[in-house]
Design an enzyme around this catalytic site. Structure first.
Site, mmCIF file in Angstrom:
data_model
loop_
_atom_site.group_PDB
_atom_site.id
_atom_site.type_symbol
_atom_site.label_atom_id
_atom_site.label_comp_id
_atom_site.label_asym_id
_atom_site.label_seq_id
_atom_site.Cartn_x
_atom_site.Cartn_y
_atom_site.Cartn_z
ATOM 1 C CB ALA A 8 -10.258 -8.813 -1.428
ATOM 2 C CD GLU A 63 -14.639 -6.730 4.826
ATOM 3 O OE1 GLU A 63 -13.921 -6.972 3.731
ATOM 4 O OE2 GLU A 63 -15.804 -7.094 4.618
ATOM 5 C CD GLU A 78 -15.286 -3.703 0.336
ATOM 6 O OE1 GLU A 78 -15.689 -2.888 0.744
ATOM 7 O OE2 GLU A 78 -14.584 -4.400 1.196
ATOM 8 N N GLY A 103 -11.238 -5.487 2.543
ATOM 9 C CA GLY A 103 -10.761 -6.469 3.408
ATOM 10 C C GLY A 103 -9.721 -6.358 4.173
HETATM 11 N N1 3HC Z 1 -6.319 -5.508 -5.470
HETATM 12 C C1 3HC Z 1 -5.435 -5.731 -6.454
HETATM 13 N N2 3HC Z 1 -4.826 -4.704 -7.047
HETATM 14 C C2 3HC Z 1 -4.981 -3.489 -6.403
HETATM 15 C C3 3HC Z 1 -5.774 -3.307 -5.127
HETATM 16 C C4 3HC Z 1 -6.635 -4.285 -4.749
HETATM 17 N N3 3HC Z 1 -7.448 -4.241 -3.880
HETATM 18 N N4 3HC Z 1 -5.773 -2.008 -4.856
HETATM 19 C C5 3HC Z 1 -4.764 -1.319 -5.771
HETATM 20 N N5 3HC Z 1 -4.421 -2.190 -6.514
HETATM 21 C C6 3HC Z 1 -3.294 -2.148 -7.450
HETATM 22 C C7 3HC Z 1 -3.613 -0.985 -8.417
HETATM 23 O O1 3HC Z 1 -4.290 -1.913 -9.553
HETATM 24 C C8 3HC Z 1 -2.392 -0.592 -8.946
HETATM 25 O O2 3HC Z 1 -1.655 -1.642 -9.929
HETATM 26 P P1 3HC Z 1 -0.589 -1.254 -11.110
HETATM 27 O O3 3HC Z 1 0.189 -0.610 -10.204
HETATM 28 O O4 3HC Z 1 -0.315 -2.581 -11.820
HETATM 29 O O5 3HC Z 1 -1.362 -0.358 -11.900
HETATM 30 C C9 3HC Z 1 -1.696 -0.785 -7.844
HETATM 31 O O6 3HC Z 1 -2.265 -1.512 -6.856
HETATM 32 C C10 3HC Z 1 -1.598 0.843 -7.054
HETATM 33 O O7 3HC Z 1 -2.836 1.228 -7.033
HETATM 34 P P2 3HC Z 1 -3.096 2.852 -7.351
HETATM 35 O O8 3HC Z 1 -2.433 3.454 -8.482
HETATM 36 O O9 3HC Z 1 -4.571 2.920 -7.191
HETATM 37 O O10 3HC Z 1 -2.216 3.498 -6.047
HETATM 38 P P3 3HC Z 1 -2.861 4.744 -5.113
HETATM 39 O O11 3HC Z 1 -1.645 4.688 -4.203
HETATM 40 O O12 3HC Z 1 -3.143 5.771 -5.787
HETATM 41 O O13 3HC Z 1 -4.028 4.095 -4.391
HETATM 42 C C11 3HC Z 1 -5.616 2.596 -3.054
HETATM 43 C C12 3HC Z 1 -4.192 3.269 -3.491
HETATM 44 C C13 3HC Z 1 -6.369 3.814 -2.349
HETATM 45 C C14 3HC Z 1 -5.497 1.394 -2.446
HETATM 46 C C15 3HC Z 1 -6.191 2.387 -4.462
HETATM 47 O O14 3HC Z 1 -5.389 1.491 -5.384
HETATM 48 C C16 3HC Z 1 -7.708 1.889 -4.190
HETATM 49 O O15 3HC Z 1 -8.653 2.512 -3.897
HETATM 50 N N6 3HC Z 1 -7.700 0.436 -4.446
HETATM 51 C C17 3HC Z 1 -9.023 -0.245 -4.320
HETATM 52 C C18 3HC Z 1 -9.384 -0.512 -2.778
HETATM 53 C C19 3HC Z 1 -10.614 -1.277 -2.926
HETATM 54 O O16 3HC Z 1 -11.609 -1.369 -3.599
HETATM 55 N N7 3HC Z 1 -10.591 -2.331 -1.910
HETATM 56 C C20 3HC Z 1 -11.574 -3.381 -1.921
HETATM 57 C C21 3HC Z 1 -11.334 -4.533 -2.521
HETATM 58 S S1 3HC Z 1 -12.621 -5.510 -2.538
HETATM 59 C C22 3HC Z 1 -12.480 -6.255 -0.984
HETATM 60 O O17 3HC Z 1 -11.613 -5.966 -0.138
HETATM 61 C C23 3HC Z 1 -13.704 -7.306 -0.972
HETATM 62 C C24 3HC Z 1 -13.848 -7.790 0.395
HETATM 63 O O18 3HC Z 1 -14.645 -6.939 1.049
HETATM 64 C C25 3HC Z 1 -14.070 -9.345 0.559
#
Ligand code: 3HC
Ligand code: NAI
Length: 693
Positions: free
Chosen positions: A61, A105, A125, A102
């Site tokens: 997400a 998911e 998450e 997500g």
């Molecule tokens: N939403 C919005 N922005 C995101 C994002 C997300 N889920 N994941 C990454 N980004 C953005 C980062 O903020 C960053 O932005 P920037 O360039 O402006 O600083 C850019 O994407 C690149 O991210 P990283 O520098 O972290 O890139 P990496 O390649 O090192 O890592 C990654 C990639 C492993 C995907 C890492 O970004 C990460 O761990 N992201 C979070 C993943 C996460 O927590 N997902 C769950 C989201 S909550 C969800 O899905 C709810 C659902 O259950 C309903």
């Protein structure tokens, strides 16, 4: 367009295209639903593949949409997944790079999943203080089994796709080109009789699900005291196990909505974005060319030089290590080896890797050996005269374009830069002790430091896995300048009526890893003493409680002398309240004419934390830090500030700056109140109803 739609050999290919990680923001979600509908109405299409463009299937997400109307705007991720499940034509998720949150998911809603090797699979998450809110707590246990799924969900840790090859999650691991394999798979699936399989219809098999869930809940609750999300994950999974998929899904939704509004989730999301924001410097564009750093040199093989060297060895970068004398060099090398040996003993490193890392060090006593280095980091004694000698010599031998860095913790980086004829190549790299362990790296930007030097060291920091935060030049930079005010308050409180154990207990209860007195005993009370002596000379107007000087005069320097604010048993690190020190404190108050009073825990916490906030606000106003989240990252990664509170500046925002201002003004009226000079930024923001972040 956040989603591309093409057809190949009768297969619709829906490609998520929302760089950098194909976050499932509103337009991406809408694009998927549109793609499914288009495929459904096209008689020439018999199956659907969902894949991701670029480096990821999907990072989940879009976190930036949380707590905004967009997050709930249809089609929500639930709707998207429903459409995928309902599709009469089989849907295959083709996963590469990253399938998280997500994203996973969504894949779990598809009829089939095929993954490339090396893809990172996770439901992370909990790390953002929430739970998987689009069916993850219900579908993952049905896909890979209750125990494995619960483990992945409550830790948020990623697993590699090939490790999950036989888990039940994937129908195949791609052998060649992922998309080609997925299209071929989809065509074969289309030939099968529907309906196509759904993860939601699988059974959860477990010999004693109830017992296991109870055990898991107890364990998780004990391990995640200050974080509400992990226990809610267990509860959501348990609801699905006991009451079935649909009821479990409802429960998951309820918890998600609850958790996303908690201060803990806000803090964790703040830290996630804060870490990434820290690497962005306002006047240094991401397109700034960087210098190539292949060879590193470190000067001084003491406590810091050794730790700094290890960071590079761990990243496979060769290091030339320079000392003045062979004995010092040998001692430094032996310490590095000993540190690695301790890791081998714990099973964290193999002997081969230890030797490979040691082999990357080139020990030397000769400056001529630094000629090839691209980055030279100085970690010699903290004396300007010694730094002068070193930097003058470096100016003579370093190749043009080499970056010259100082690890100084208190000296003026501009003065150090001025010892060279190339101040634009000079920067501060302030590592924290132990340098091979601590995440924080303050990058000190001198007034002449070149922008490409900054861009380069930020990149280097990422390579050695540090959280780098840029600080302007000032006494103590961001972290130590703030901690000085915190320590000043802690000492005043002793004088006014508190004892070390009480102060430590109160702030540790707030969540700090260690209170100021235990911390000072660990670091060495003589270090603070030396700084204060300098202050008495440089800022005779700045008032300090003399209580800590009194302690140092008795030689109680902390753990290293077996006695400090606390007593220590030989060979042990447990801080035992000291009758002697407590009496000394009471006697000091009497001598100073202070009537001791009971100081409540709330006052202790407010005075300590708001002193950080107040100085942090000044640091922001002066431009020493470019954003409030940078100050927070320094405290979260270098000073043990509780992560679930998001750092001092976010905490102040949570309390409300109006309330922070009132508290500071109240403390300014008390004895020792002249230590509080309220930051104009707090007053301004409070008046406007504003926040730091
Ligand atoms: N939403 C919005 N922005 C995101 C994002 C997300 N889920 N994941 C990454 N980004 C953005 C980062 O903020 C960053 O932005 P920037 O360039 O402006 O600083 C850019 O994407 C690149 O991210 P990283 O520098 O972290 O890139 P990496 O390649 O090192 O890592 C990654 C990639 C492993 C995907 C890492 O970004 C990460 O761990 N992201 C979070 C993943 C996460 O927590 N997902 C769950 C989201 S909550 C969800 O899905 C709810 C659902 O259950 C309903
Ligand atoms: P240390 O005393 O453990 O090590 C300094 C080393 O430098 C010694 O091995 C010494 O032989 C060597 N040295 C001295 N002069 C030299 C020269 N001219 N050329 C080559 N080597 C020389 O000191 P420590 O603690 O490692 O500190 C080093 C620097 O790091 C200081 O600037 C200090 O302020 C800074 N620092 C220290 C931290 C700490 O917690 N110890 C934290 C952050 C920064």
């Amino acid at each position: 367009m956040a989603v591309d739609y093409t057809t190949r050999d009768g297969v619709a290919v829906i490609t998520l295209n929302n760089p950098p990680v194909n976050g499932l923001g509103h337009s991406t979600r809408a694009g998927i639903v549109e793609g499914i509908a288009r495929a459904a109405s096209d008689p020439s299409v018999s199956a659907i593949v969902i894949t991701g463009a670029g480096k990821a299937f999907s990072g989940g997400a879009d976190i930036t949409e949380f707590n905004t109307p967009r997050a709930m705007q249809e089609p929500t991720l639930h709707t998207v997944i429903n459409e995928v499940e309902k599709s009469a034509k089989p849907v295959v998720a083709a996963i590469h790079g990253v399938a998280m949150g997500g994203g996973l998911e969504l894949a779990l809603g598809a009829h089939y999943r095929i993954a490339a090797p090396g893809a990172q699979i996770a439901l992370p998450e909990v790390k953002l203080g929430i739970l998987p809110g689009a069916g993850g707590t219900q579908r993952l246990p049905r896909a890979i089994g209750l125990e494995a799924a619960l483990n992945m969900i409550v830790t948020g840790s990623p697993a590699m796709s090939e490790k999950l090859a036989n888990s039940g999650l994937f129908d195949a691991i791609a052998q060649g080109d992922l998309l080609e394999d997925a299209i071929a798979f989809a065509r074969r699936a289309a030939d099968r009789q529907g309906p196509h399989p759904l993860v939601r219809n699988r059974k959860i098999e477990h010999p004693n699900a109830e017992g296991f869930l109870q055990f898991a809940r107890n364990t998780v609750a004990a391990m995640s005291k200050n974080y509400p999300a992990p226990v809610k994950c267990v509860d959501a999974i348990a609801a699905g196990v006991k009451q079935g998929f649909d009821k479990g899904l409802l429960r998951e939704r309820e918890y998600f909505v609850e958790l996303v509004q908690t201060p803990e989730s806000r803090a964790l999301r703040h830290a996630f974005f804060g870490e990434r924001a820290a690497s962005k410097i306002p006047d240094v564009p991401s397109s700034m060319p960087t210098r190539e750093i292949q060879k590193v040199a470190v000067i001084g093989a003491g406590t810091m030089g050794g730790g700094i060297t290890m960071n590079f060895l761990n990243a496979g970068v060769p290091v030339t290590l320079l000392e003045t004398k062979q004995e010092a060099l040998d001692r430094g090398l032996a310490t590095i080896r000993k540190n690695y040996e301790a890791q081998v003993k714990k099973g964290k490193l193999t002997v081969e890797k230890l030797e490979a890392r040691m082999a990357l060090i080139r020990p030397t006593l000769a400056y001529d050996d630094l000629k090839e280095a691209d980055l030279i980091i100085e970690a010699v004694f903290e004396e300007l005269g010694v730094k002068e000698q070193v930097f003058k010599r470096l100016d003579e031998v370093a190749k043009p374009g080499a970056i010259l860095a100082s690890n100084t913790s208190t000296l003026d980086v501009d003065k150090i830069a001025a010892f060279t004829k190339r101040p634009h190549d000079v920067v501060g790299l302030h590592f924290f002790s132990p340098a091979n362990v601590m995440k924080l790296l303050e990058v000190v930007r001198g007034k002449e430091t070149a922008r490409d030097v900054l861009a380069t060291v930020m990149q280097v920091a990422k390579k050695i896995r540090k959280t780098a935060v840029v600080s302007g030049v000032c006494d103590g930079f961001i972290g130590n300048r703030m901690i000085e005010q915190y320590v000043r308050q802690a000492l005043y409180m002793l004088e006014e009526g508190a004892l070390p154990a009480q102060v430590d207990r109160a702030i540790e209860k707030f969540g700090f890893a260690m209170g100021p007195f235990r911390m000072s005993d660990l670091a060495g009370n003589d270090i603070g003493w030396a700084i204060r002596k300098r202050r008495y000379q440089e800022h005779p107007d700045m008032k300090y409680s003399k209580i800590a000087d009194r302690l140092c005069e008795t030689g109680r320097f902390g753990q290293k002398t077996g006695a400090g604010w606390y007593d220590y048993k030989a060979g042990e690190r447990d801080a035992l309240p000291s009758k002697l020190v407590d009496e000394m404190i009471v006697a000091y108050s009497k001598e100073a004419g202070v009537e001791r009073r009971t100081i409540g825990d709330e006052e202790i916490v407010e005075r300590l934390v708001f002193s950080l906030v107040n100085e942090g606000a000044k640091i922001l106003a002066e431009g020493i830090a470019s954003k409030a989240s940078d100050v927070d990252m320094v405290y979260l990664t270098g000073y043990g500030f509780p992560l679930w509170r998001g750092g001092p500046m976010l905490y102040a925002d949570t309390v409300g700056l109006y309330n922070v201002e009132r508290a500071i003004r109240r403390y300014a009226q008390q004895p020792n109140g002249d230590a509080w000079e309220i930051a104009p930024l707090i007053v301004d923001l409070a008046a406007k109803g504003g926040t730091f972040n």
